[in-house]
Design a protein around this motif. Sequence first.
Motif, PDB file in Angstrom:
ATOM      1  N   ALA A   1       0.835  -1.203   0.000  1.00 49.09           N
ATOM      2  CA  ALA A   1       0.000   0.000   0.000  1.00 49.09           C
ATOM      3  C   ALA A   1       0.871   1.254   0.000  1.00 49.09           C
ATOM      4  CB  ALA A   1      -0.919  -0.004   1.220  1.00 49.09           C
ATOM      5  N   ASN A   2       0.395   2.290  -0.677  1.00 51.77           N
ATOM      6  CA  ASN A   2       1.166   3.540  -0.755  1.00 51.77           C
ATOM      7  C   ASN A   2       0.308   4.732  -0.334  1.00 51.77           C
ATOM      8  OD1 ASN A   2      -0.484   3.394  -3.009  1.00 51.77           O
ATOM      9  ND2 ASN A   2       0.973   4.376  -4.384  1.00 51.77           N
ATOM     10  N   PHE A   3      -0.188   4.659   0.911  1.00 53.18           N
ATOM     11  CA  PHE A   3      -0.996   5.733   1.457  1.00 53.18           C
ATOM     12  C   PHE A   3      -0.153   6.624   2.359  1.00 53.18           C
ATOM     13  CE2 PHE A   3      -4.040   2.139   0.980  1.00 53.18           C
ATOM     14  CZ  PHE A   3      -4.847   2.704   0.002  1.00 53.18           C
ATOM     15  N   SER A   4      -0.499   7.901   2.396  1.00 56.02           N
ATOM     16  CA  SER A   4       0.168   8.823   3.318  1.00 56.02           C
ATOM     17  C   SER A   4      -0.345   8.562   4.730  1.00 56.02           C
ATOM     18  CB  SER A   4      -0.131  10.270   2.919  1.00 56.02           C
ATOM     19  OG  SER A   4      -1.513  10.565   3.117  1.00 56.02           O
ATOM     20  N   GLU A   5       0.345   9.110   5.717  1.00 57.76           N
ATOM     21  CA  GLU A   5      -0.085   8.955   7.104  1.00 57.76           C
ATOM     22  C   GLU A   5      -1.484   9.542   7.303  1.00 57.76           C
ATOM     23  OE1 GLU A   5       1.286   7.298   9.578  1.00 57.76           O
ATOM     24  OE2 GLU A   5       2.852   6.633   8.186  1.00 57.76           O
ATOM     25  N   GLU A   6      -1.724  10.665   6.666  1.00 56.40           N
ATOM     26  CA  GLU A   6      -3.038  11.303   6.770  1.00 56.40           C
ATOM     27  C   GLU A   6      -4.124  10.419   6.175  1.00 56.40           C
ATOM     28  OE1 GLU A   6      -5.358  15.372   5.294  1.00 56.40           O
ATOM     29  OE2 GLU A   6      -3.234  15.104   4.862  1.00 56.40           O
ATOM     30  N   GLN A   7      -3.837   9.805   5.017  1.00 58.82           N
ATOM     31  CA  GLN A   7      -4.813   8.926   4.389  1.00 58.82           C
ATOM     32  C   GLN A   7      -5.068   7.680   5.236  1.00 58.82           C
ATOM     33  OE1 GLN A   7      -2.833   8.468   0.578  1.00 58.82           O
ATOM     34  NE2 GLN A   7      -4.292   9.860  -0.431  1.00 58.82           N
ATOM     35  N   LEU A   8      -4.005   7.111   5.787  1.00 59.89           N
ATOM     36  CA  LEU A   8      -4.152   5.928   6.638  1.00 59.89           C
ATOM     37  C   LEU A   8      -5.019   6.237   7.854  1.00 59.89           C
ATOM     38  CD1 LEU A   8      -0.529   4.483   6.502  1.00 59.89           C
ATOM     39  CD2 LEU A   8      -2.597   3.388   5.606  1.00 59.89           C
ATOM     40  N   GLU A   9      -4.819   7.410   8.432  1.00 60.43           N
ATOM     41  CA  GLU A   9      -5.609   7.815   9.589  1.00 60.43           C
ATOM     42  C   GLU A   9      -7.086   7.972   9.197  1.00 60.43           C
ATOM     43  OE1 GLU A   9      -6.210   8.688  13.582  1.00 60.43           O
ATOM     44  OE2 GLU A   9      -4.402   7.930  12.557  1.00 60.43           O
ATOM     45  N   LYS A  10      -7.318   8.537   8.022  1.00 63.48           N
ATOM     46  CA  LYS A  10      -8.687   8.739   7.543  1.00 63.48           C
ATOM     47  C   LYS A  10      -9.373   7.401   7.284  1.00 63.48           C
ATOM     48  CE  LYS A  10      -9.410  12.406   5.188  1.00 63.48           C
ATOM     49  NZ  LYS A  10      -9.478  13.451   4.136  1.00 63.48           N
ATOM     50  N   LEU A  11      -8.649   6.473   6.677  1.00 56.32           N
ATOM     51  CA  LEU A  11      -9.202   5.146   6.411  1.00 56.32           C
ATOM     52  C   LEU A  11      -9.497   4.415   7.718  1.00 56.32           C
ATOM     53  CD1 LEU A  11      -6.914   4.064   3.432  1.00 56.32           C
ATOM     54  CD2 LEU A  11      -9.303   4.798   3.297  1.00 56.32           C
ATOM     55  N   LYS A  12      -8.587   4.535   8.681  1.00 52.90           N
ATOM     56  CA  LYS A  12      -8.781   3.898   9.985  1.00 52.90           C
ATOM     57  C   LYS A  12     -10.002   4.459  10.693  1.00 52.90           C
ATOM     58  CE  LYS A  12      -6.453   3.099  14.419  1.00 52.90           C
ATOM     59  NZ  LYS A  12      -5.215   3.378  15.216  1.00 52.90           N
ATOM     60  N   ASN A  13     -10.153   5.772  10.664  1.00 54.41           N
ATOM     61  CA  ASN A  13     -11.284   6.416  11.324  1.00 54.41           C
ATOM     62  C   ASN A  13     -12.621   6.008  10.714  1.00 54.41           C
ATOM     63  OD1 ASN A  13      -9.573   7.745  13.079  1.00 54.41           O
ATOM     64  ND2 ASN A  13      -9.520   9.647  11.869  1.00 54.41           N
ATOM     65  N   ASN A  14     -12.588   5.615   9.434  1.00 57.63           N
ATOM     66  CA  ASN A  14     -13.811   5.187   8.747  1.00 57.63           C
ATOM     67  C   ASN A  14     -13.964   3.665   8.700  1.00 57.63           C
ATOM     68  OD1 ASN A  14     -15.388   7.570   7.378  1.00 57.63           O
ATOM     69  ND2 ASN A  14     -13.210   8.095   7.205  1.00 57.63           N
ATOM     70  N   GLN A  15     -13.147   2.984   9.508  1.00 61.68           N
ATOM     71  CA  GLN A  15     -13.192   1.510   9.619  1.00 61.68           C
ATOM     72  C   GLN A  15     -13.037   0.807   8.261  1.00 61.68           C
ATOM     73  OE1 GLN A  15     -16.186   3.226  11.296  1.00 61.68           O
ATOM     74  NE2 GLN A  15     -14.510   3.651  12.728  1.00 61.68           N
ATOM     75  N   ILE A  16     -12.185   1.372   7.416  1.00 61.51           N
ATOM     76  CA  ILE A  16     -11.915   0.760   6.117  1.00 61.51           C
ATOM     77  C   ILE A  16     -10.640  -0.066   6.218  1.00 61.51           C
ATOM     78  CG2 ILE A  16     -11.322   1.207   3.699  1.00 61.51           C
ATOM     79  CD1 ILE A  16     -13.090   3.711   3.879  1.00 61.51           C
ATOM     80  N   LYS A  17     -10.787  -1.358   5.952  1.00 64.34           N
ATOM     81  CA  LYS A  17      -9.663  -2.288   6.068  1.00 64.34           C
ATOM     82  C   LYS A  17      -8.799  -2.234   4.805  1.00 64.34           C
ATOM     83  CE  LYS A  17     -12.798  -5.441   6.794  1.00 64.34           C
ATOM     84  NZ  LYS A  17     -13.968  -4.599   7.128  1.00 64.34           N
ATOM     85  N   ILE A  18      -7.556  -2.675   4.921  1.00 59.30           N
ATOM     86  CA  ILE A  18      -6.632  -2.716   3.791  1.00 59.30           C
ATOM     87  C   ILE A  18      -6.012  -4.115   3.712  1.00 59.30           C
ATOM     88  CG2 ILE A  18      -4.529  -1.771   2.758  1.00 59.30           C
ATOM     89  CD1 ILE A  18      -5.061   0.798   4.371  1.00 59.30           C
ATOM     90  N   ILE A  19      -6.079  -4.718   2.536  1.00 67.44           N
ATOM     91  CA  ILE A  19      -5.420  -6.004   2.281  1.00 67.44           C
ATOM     92  C   ILE A  19      -4.422  -5.795   1.151  1.00 67.44           C
ATOM     93  CG2 ILE A  19      -5.713  -8.379   1.491  1.00 67.44           C
ATOM     94  CD1 ILE A  19      -8.474  -8.383   2.770  1.00 67.44           C
ATOM     95  N   GLU A  20      -3.153  -6.117   1.392  1.00 65.75           N
ATOM     96  CA  GLU A  20      -2.104  -5.892   0.403  1.00 65.75           C
ATOM     97  C   GLU A  20      -1.790  -7.122  -0.449  1.00 65.75           C
ATOM     98  OE1 GLU A  20       0.620  -2.495   2.528  1.00 65.75           O
ATOM     99  OE2 GLU A  20       0.911  -4.578   3.208  1.00 65.75           O
ATOM    100  N   THR A  21      -2.304  -8.281  -0.070  1.00 70.59           N
ATOM    101  CA  THR A  21      -1.988  -9.527  -0.762  1.00 70.59           C
ATOM    102  C   THR A  21      -2.550  -9.533  -2.181  1.00 70.59           C
ATOM    103  OG1 THR A  21      -2.213 -10.602   1.397  1.00 70.59           O
ATOM    104  CG2 THR A  21      -2.012 -12.033  -0.529  1.00 70.59           C
ATOM    105  N   GLU A  22      -1.780 -10.044  -3.126  1.00 68.27           N
ATOM    106  CA  GLU A  22      -2.229 -10.142  -4.518  1.00 68.27           C
ATOM    107  C   GLU A  22      -3.407 -11.103  -4.630  1.00 68.27           C
ATOM    108  OE1 GLU A  22      -3.107  -9.285  -7.514  1.00 68.27           O
ATOM    109  OE2 GLU A  22      -1.055  -8.936  -8.235  1.00 68.27           O
ATOM    110  N   ILE A  23      -4.310 -10.795  -5.562  1.00 68.90           N
ATOM    111  CA  ILE A  23      -5.498 -11.623  -5.810  1.00 68.90           C
ATOM    112  C   ILE A  23      -5.172 -12.655  -6.888  1.00 68.90           C
ATOM    113  CG2 ILE A  23      -7.907 -11.591  -6.592  1.00 68.90           C
ATOM    114  CD1 ILE A  23      -7.909  -8.572  -5.677  1.00 68.90           C
ATOM    115  N   SER A  24      -5.622 -13.888  -6.686  1.00 73.01           N
ATOM    116  CA  SER A  24      -5.392 -14.928  -7.693  1.00 73.01           C
ATOM    117  C   SER A  24      -6.653 -15.314  -8.452  1.00 73.01           C
ATOM    118  CB  SER A  24      -4.802 -16.189  -7.037  1.00 73.01           C
ATOM    119  OG  SER A  24      -5.713 -16.717  -6.074  1.00 73.01           O
TER     120      SER A  24
END
Length: 301
Positions: free
Chosen positions: A178-201
Amino acid sequence: MGETQYEVIIIGGSYSGLSAAMALGRSLRKVLVIDSGKPCNEQTPHSHNFLTQDGKTPKEIASLAKKQVEEYDTVSFYHGKAINIKKTENGFEIITENGETLSSKKLIIATGITDEIPDIKGFKESWGISLIHCPYCHGYEYKGKKTGIIAHGDKAVHISSLVKNLTENVTILTRGKANFSEEQLEKLKNNQIKIIETEISELKNENGHVKSLVFIDGKEINFEAVYGAFPFQQHSDIPKILGCEFTEFGHIKTDFMQKTNIPGVFVCGDNSSMMRSVSNSVMTGNVAGAMVNMELVTDCF
């Protein structure tokens, strides 16, 4: 095919091209619409967010549009593909894949774009059905559903902000680091949005309707809808051959009149706008048709 000299040739006969053709037909302009019959949304089951046509299939809307445009005697249709073009003293000469040369004073390019769907099992079969590109076009139908967003960076944040208004269960799938800024990560966290970095098969689906995503580590997660922000390319090489300017995102540059940097050349629809919707295509086509007619008037009045 008979007469090959026209006042206006429109390359592309989907919503924007047909809208331009109607505007010109109503001004008695001799118009030819060249279309290969391969719209980018042919797999999409329903079109939305367009007054009077909400929920209709793309084919229903396009078929009715063409039928209505065919009522204007000065508009003709050519089934085929334009593969080359050259500027002439009096306008343009277009070469088709069958080797025919068609001439016009003005040109409208309504060729759309082609999405570069990743070569992952299940993606192409689901594209436009439950693997979707636009919350405005299809988000309402998946409100409250468990939703994945295949994107990264600013694009992922933008889409997730729109989708979060439709459902509380949102996961961003970056398919790598993932290539999010600290501000973006905080915003995503505050909105309970999860992040998965694993490639999809694989995207498991039934007739294009997503059931789950399988990741390269073997993990499988159920989803009911997935948004995909994928690269695109222009559907036609004609704008590049002409020397049209492009934006940093790959769209054809145009002014508010849908005019390009090339005299006599106008564009409309998805090839020149980030707003990918039927309503926007119809609007920009209508503007392009009216402005081309105005140029023709100015040239001879």
